[in-house]
Scaffold this motif. Structure first.
Motif, PDB file in Angstrom:
ATOM      1  N   SER A 100       2.245  10.400 -12.717  1.00 50.40           N
ATOM      2  CA  SER A 100       1.368   9.279 -12.358  1.00 50.40           C
ATOM      3  C   SER A 100       2.132   8.287 -11.484  1.00 50.40           C
ATOM      4  O   SER A 100       3.342   8.100 -11.653  1.00 50.40           O
ATOM      5  CB  SER A 100       0.859   8.562 -13.612  1.00 50.40           C
ATOM      6  N   ARG A 101       1.407   7.637 -10.578  1.00 53.48           N
ATOM      7  CA  ARG A 101       2.052   6.629  -9.715  1.00 53.48           C
ATOM      8  C   ARG A 101       1.013   5.647  -9.207  1.00 53.48           C
ATOM      9  O   ARG A 101      -0.175   5.958  -9.121  1.00 53.48           O
ATOM     10  CB  ARG A 101       2.741   7.288  -8.517  1.00 53.48           C
ATOM     11  N   SER A 102       1.484   4.440  -8.848  1.00 56.36           N
ATOM     12  CA  SER A 102       0.584   3.452  -8.261  1.00 56.36           C
ATOM     13  C   SER A 102       0.283   3.833  -6.821  1.00 56.36           C
ATOM     14  O   SER A 102       1.149   4.370  -6.105  1.00 56.36           O
ATOM     15  CB  SER A 102       1.210   2.052  -8.316  1.00 56.36           C
ATOM     16  N   SER A 103      -0.933   3.550  -6.390  1.00 55.32           N
ATOM     17  CA  SER A 103      -1.348   3.831  -5.021  1.00 55.32           C
ATOM     18  C   SER A 103      -1.307   2.565  -4.172  1.00 55.32           C
ATOM     19  O   SER A 103      -0.991   2.615  -2.986  1.00 55.32           O
ATOM     20  CB  SER A 103      -2.761   4.415  -5.009  1.00 55.32           C
ATOM     21  N   PHE A 104      -1.616   1.415  -4.779  1.00 56.95           N
ATOM     22  CA  PHE A 104      -1.471   0.116  -4.138  1.00 56.95           C
ATOM     23  C   PHE A 104      -1.412  -0.955  -5.200  1.00 56.95           C
ATOM     24  O   PHE A 104      -1.848  -0.763  -6.343  1.00 56.95           O
ATOM     25  CB  PHE A 104      -2.614  -0.169  -3.139  1.00 56.95           C
ATOM     26  N   ILE A 105      -0.852  -2.109  -4.839  1.00 58.71           N
ATOM     27  CA  ILE A 105      -0.876  -3.301  -5.705  1.00 58.71           C
ATOM     28  C   ILE A 105      -1.267  -4.466  -4.815  1.00 58.71           C
ATOM     29  O   ILE A 105      -0.666  -4.681  -3.762  1.00 58.71           O
ATOM     30  CB  ILE A 105       0.489  -3.569  -6.350  1.00 58.71           C
ATOM     31  N   GLN A 106      -2.264  -5.217  -5.236  1.00 56.83           N
ATOM     32  CA  GLN A 106      -2.725  -6.369  -4.450  1.00 56.83           C
ATOM     33  C   GLN A 106      -2.773  -7.599  -5.336  1.00 56.83           C
ATOM     34  O   GLN A 106      -3.236  -7.555  -6.474  1.00 56.83           O
ATOM     35  CB  GLN A 106      -4.112  -6.103  -3.878  1.00 56.83           C
ATOM     36  N   VAL A 107      -2.269  -8.715  -4.786  1.00 54.87           N
ATOM     37  CA  VAL A 107      -2.332 -10.005  -5.486  1.00 54.87           C
ATOM     38  C   VAL A 107      -3.003 -10.997  -4.552  1.00 54.87           C
ATOM     39  O   VAL A 107      -2.471 -11.322  -3.481  1.00 54.87           O
ATOM     40  CB  VAL A 107      -0.927 -10.510  -5.879  1.00 54.87           C
TER      41      VAL A 107
ATOM     42  N   VAL B 136       0.835  -1.199   0.000  1.00 56.09           N
ATOM     43  CA  VAL B 136       0.000   0.000   0.000  1.00 56.09           C
ATOM     44  C   VAL B 136       0.873   1.253   0.000  1.00 56.09           C
ATOM     45  O   VAL B 136       0.381   2.363   0.171  1.00 56.09           O
ATOM     46  CB  VAL B 136      -0.954   0.018   1.214  1.00 56.09           C
ATOM     47  N   THR B 137       2.155   1.062  -0.203  1.00 54.19           N
ATOM     48  CA  THR B 137       3.073   2.198  -0.299  1.00 54.19           C
ATOM     49  C   THR B 137       2.986   2.813  -1.685  1.00 54.19           C
ATOM     50  O   THR B 137       3.000   2.084  -2.691  1.00 54.19           O
ATOM     51  CB  THR B 137       4.515   1.745  -0.031  1.00 54.19           C
ATOM     52  N   ASP B 138       2.892   4.126  -1.746  1.00 58.36           N
ATOM     53  CA  ASP B 138       2.860   4.797  -3.048  1.00 58.36           C
ATOM     54  C   ASP B 138       4.079   4.423  -3.868  1.00 58.36           C
ATOM     55  O   ASP B 138       5.211   4.378  -3.354  1.00 58.36           O
ATOM     56  CB  ASP B 138       2.824   6.314  -2.875  1.00 58.36           C
ATOM     57  N   GLY B 139       3.829   4.167  -5.155  1.00 55.19           N
ATOM     58  CA  GLY B 139       4.920   3.825  -6.050  1.00 55.19           C
ATOM     59  C   GLY B 139       5.720   5.051  -6.458  1.00 55.19           C
ATOM     60  O   GLY B 139       5.427   6.192  -6.092  1.00 55.19           O
ATOM     61  N   THR B 140       6.740   4.804  -7.269  1.00 54.15           N
ATOM     62  CA  THR B 140       7.585   5.883  -7.774  1.00 54.15           C
ATOM     63  C   THR B 140       6.804   6.729  -8.774  1.00 54.15           C
ATOM     64  O   THR B 140       6.145   6.199  -9.675  1.00 54.15           O
ATOM     65  CB  THR B 140       8.838   5.304  -8.448  1.00 54.15           C
ATOM     66  N   ALA B 141       6.879   8.036  -8.627  1.00 53.08           N
ATOM     67  CA  ALA B 141       6.173   8.932  -9.543  1.00 53.08           C
ATOM     68  C   ALA B 141       6.814   8.872 -10.925  1.00 53.08           C
ATOM     69  O   ALA B 141       8.038   8.937 -11.064  1.00 53.08           O
ATOM     70  CB  ALA B 141       6.205  10.355  -9.010  1.00 53.08           C
ATOM     71  N   VAL B 142       5.994   8.728 -11.951  1.00 52.36           N
ATOM     72  CA  VAL B 142       6.459   8.729 -13.344  1.00 52.36           C
ATOM     73  C   VAL B 142       6.194  10.130 -13.899  1.00 52.36           C
ATOM     74  O   VAL B 142       5.055  10.517 -14.136  1.00 52.36           O
ATOM     75  CB  VAL B 142       5.730   7.657 -14.174  1.00 52.36           C
ATOM     76  N   THR B 143       7.254  10.888 -14.110  1.00 55.22           N
ATOM     77  CA  THR B 143       7.150  12.280 -14.522  1.00 55.22           C
ATOM     78  C   THR B 143       8.222  12.598 -15.568  1.00 55.22           C
ATOM     79  O   THR B 143       9.327  12.070 -15.500  1.00 55.22           O
ATOM     80  CB  THR B 143       7.343  13.229 -13.322  1.00 55.22           C
ATOM     81  N   GLY B 144       7.864  13.448 -16.507  1.00 55.10           N
ATOM     82  CA  GLY B 144       8.859  13.943 -17.449  1.00 55.10           C
ATOM     83  C   GLY B 144       9.308  12.955 -18.490  1.00 55.10           C
ATOM     84  O   GLY B 144      10.391  13.107 -19.071  1.00 55.10           O
ATOM     85  N   THR B 145       8.525  11.915 -18.726  1.00 54.37           N
ATOM     86  CA  THR B 145       8.895  10.928 -19.746  1.00 54.37           C
ATOM     87  C   THR B 145       7.645  10.425 -20.439  1.00 54.37           C
ATOM     88  O   THR B 145       6.554  10.410 -19.852  1.00 54.37           O
ATOM     89  CB  THR B 145       9.669   9.752 -19.130  1.00 54.37           C
ATOM     90  N   LEU B 146       7.802   9.984 -21.667  1.00 57.19           N
ATOM     91  CA  LEU B 146       6.668   9.475 -22.449  1.00 57.19           C
ATOM     92  C   LEU B 146       6.795   7.984 -22.720  1.00 57.19           C
ATOM     93  O   LEU B 146       6.028   7.441 -23.524  1.00 57.19           O
ATOM     94  CB  LEU B 146       6.566  10.246 -23.772  1.00 57.19           C
ATOM     95  N   VAL B 147       7.733   7.309 -22.051  1.00 54.47           N
ATOM     96  CA  VAL B 147       7.907   5.859 -22.231  1.00 54.47           C
ATOM     97  C   VAL B 147       7.384   5.140 -21.000  1.00 54.47           C
ATOM     98  O   VAL B 147       7.280   5.706 -19.902  1.00 54.47           O
ATOM     99  CB  VAL B 147       9.388   5.505 -22.472  1.00 54.47           C
TER     100      VAL B 147
END
Length: 285
Positions: free
Chosen positions: A273-280, A136-147
């Protein structure tokens, strides 16, 4: 005076001289001590010598032989302690199992020899148990890139997943800014990096979509076939839909560590953009 008288006197003087010489010369050999009188402490040399000798009365500060009675002699030590040569009569560091039994908890089944009294195998299986792996830890922010760029991941330890299991994978992505659209992808990879098997691609989210959440289902058909909706098929929400695109059969080795990887591709470098949580959720067969 006559000559006879003078000779007598000479002989007498010679004898007296001999007697004097004998008396003034120390006799040979050690002297024999007799009774010593007086105060002992006044005999300084003798008192100093006596002070360095052990007193039979054992004054304070000395120990007697009785104090050593509790210690082992070389003979008793050899009979008491285990020798490195391990002679007959001692056991070595190996042995046999006399009885080992397992009890099954909720959702666990056992088969085989149980208990084991001599030799055998007990098989432990899970049935209908849901296992959660999540962050539930915020992921790394994806900024300044289009890939496509990694934002978060969850480790699935080796052998957690086996044939017949079903994985429900869910993630949420938050976006800051409304300059462009974005796409979210999921991978299964042996490291926390983009790569491996692409198991999900979201549809394009609108520029105004600051929140996006979706789920993908993976079914472990065999050791070489983990079935999902087509990994490159753009679809939103859950897998509860129809599709004209065939499923993906990914060859994923679940006997080693695998990571569920979430990546984001922004269409504008002004957005973040970044992930807020990942659940499996892993439903065991």
């Amino acid at each position: 005076m006559s000559a006879t008288t003078n000779r007598f006197e000479l002989i007498t003087l010679e004898k007296l001289q001999e007697i004097y010489d004998i008396l003034s010369t120390s006799p040979p050999g050690a002297a024999v001590w007799g009774t010593i009188t007086g105060t002992l402490s006044s005999q300084l040399d003798l008192q100093a010598a006596l002070n360095n000798k052990y007193d039979a009365s054992n004054p304070s500060g000395y120990i007697t032989s009785a104090a050593l009675s509790g210690y082992l002699t070389s003979a008793t030590a050899a009979a008491t302690y285990y020798p490195l040569t391990n002679p007959s009569g001692y056991t070595s560091n190996t042995g046999t199992v006399t009885s080992v039994a397992l009890s099954a908890g909720t959702g666990i089944s056992l088969s085989g020899t149980n208990p084991i009294t001599t030799s055998g195998t007990i098989t432990v299986a899970t049935s209908g148990v849901t296992i959660n792996k999540q962050t539930v830890t915020d992921g790394t922010a994806v900024t300044g890139t289009l890939v496509g760029t990694l934002t978060g991941s969850v480790l699935i330890p080796a052998n957690t997943v086996t044939t017949g299991d079903i994985l429900y994978i869910k993630t949420r992505v938050r976006k800051t800014g409304t300059a462009g659209t974005y796409v979210v992808r999921m991978y299964v990879n042996t490291s926390a990096a983009i790569g491996g098997s692409l198991i999900a691609t979201s549809g394009t989210n609108a520029t105004t979509a600051l929140y996006f959440q979706y789920t993908r289902t993976a079914v472990v058909k065999s050791s070489t076939n983990t079935e999902t909706m087509a990994g490159n098929f753009n679809v939103q929400a859950d897998d509860n839909t129809t599709s004209s695109v065939a499923v993906s059969a990914s060859n994923i080795n679940w006997t080693v560590d695998q990571y569920i990887v979430v990546a984001v591709t922004n269409s504008s470098t002004a957005d973040s953009s970044r992930s807020s949580f990942i659940q499996v959720q892993i439903n065991k067969a």
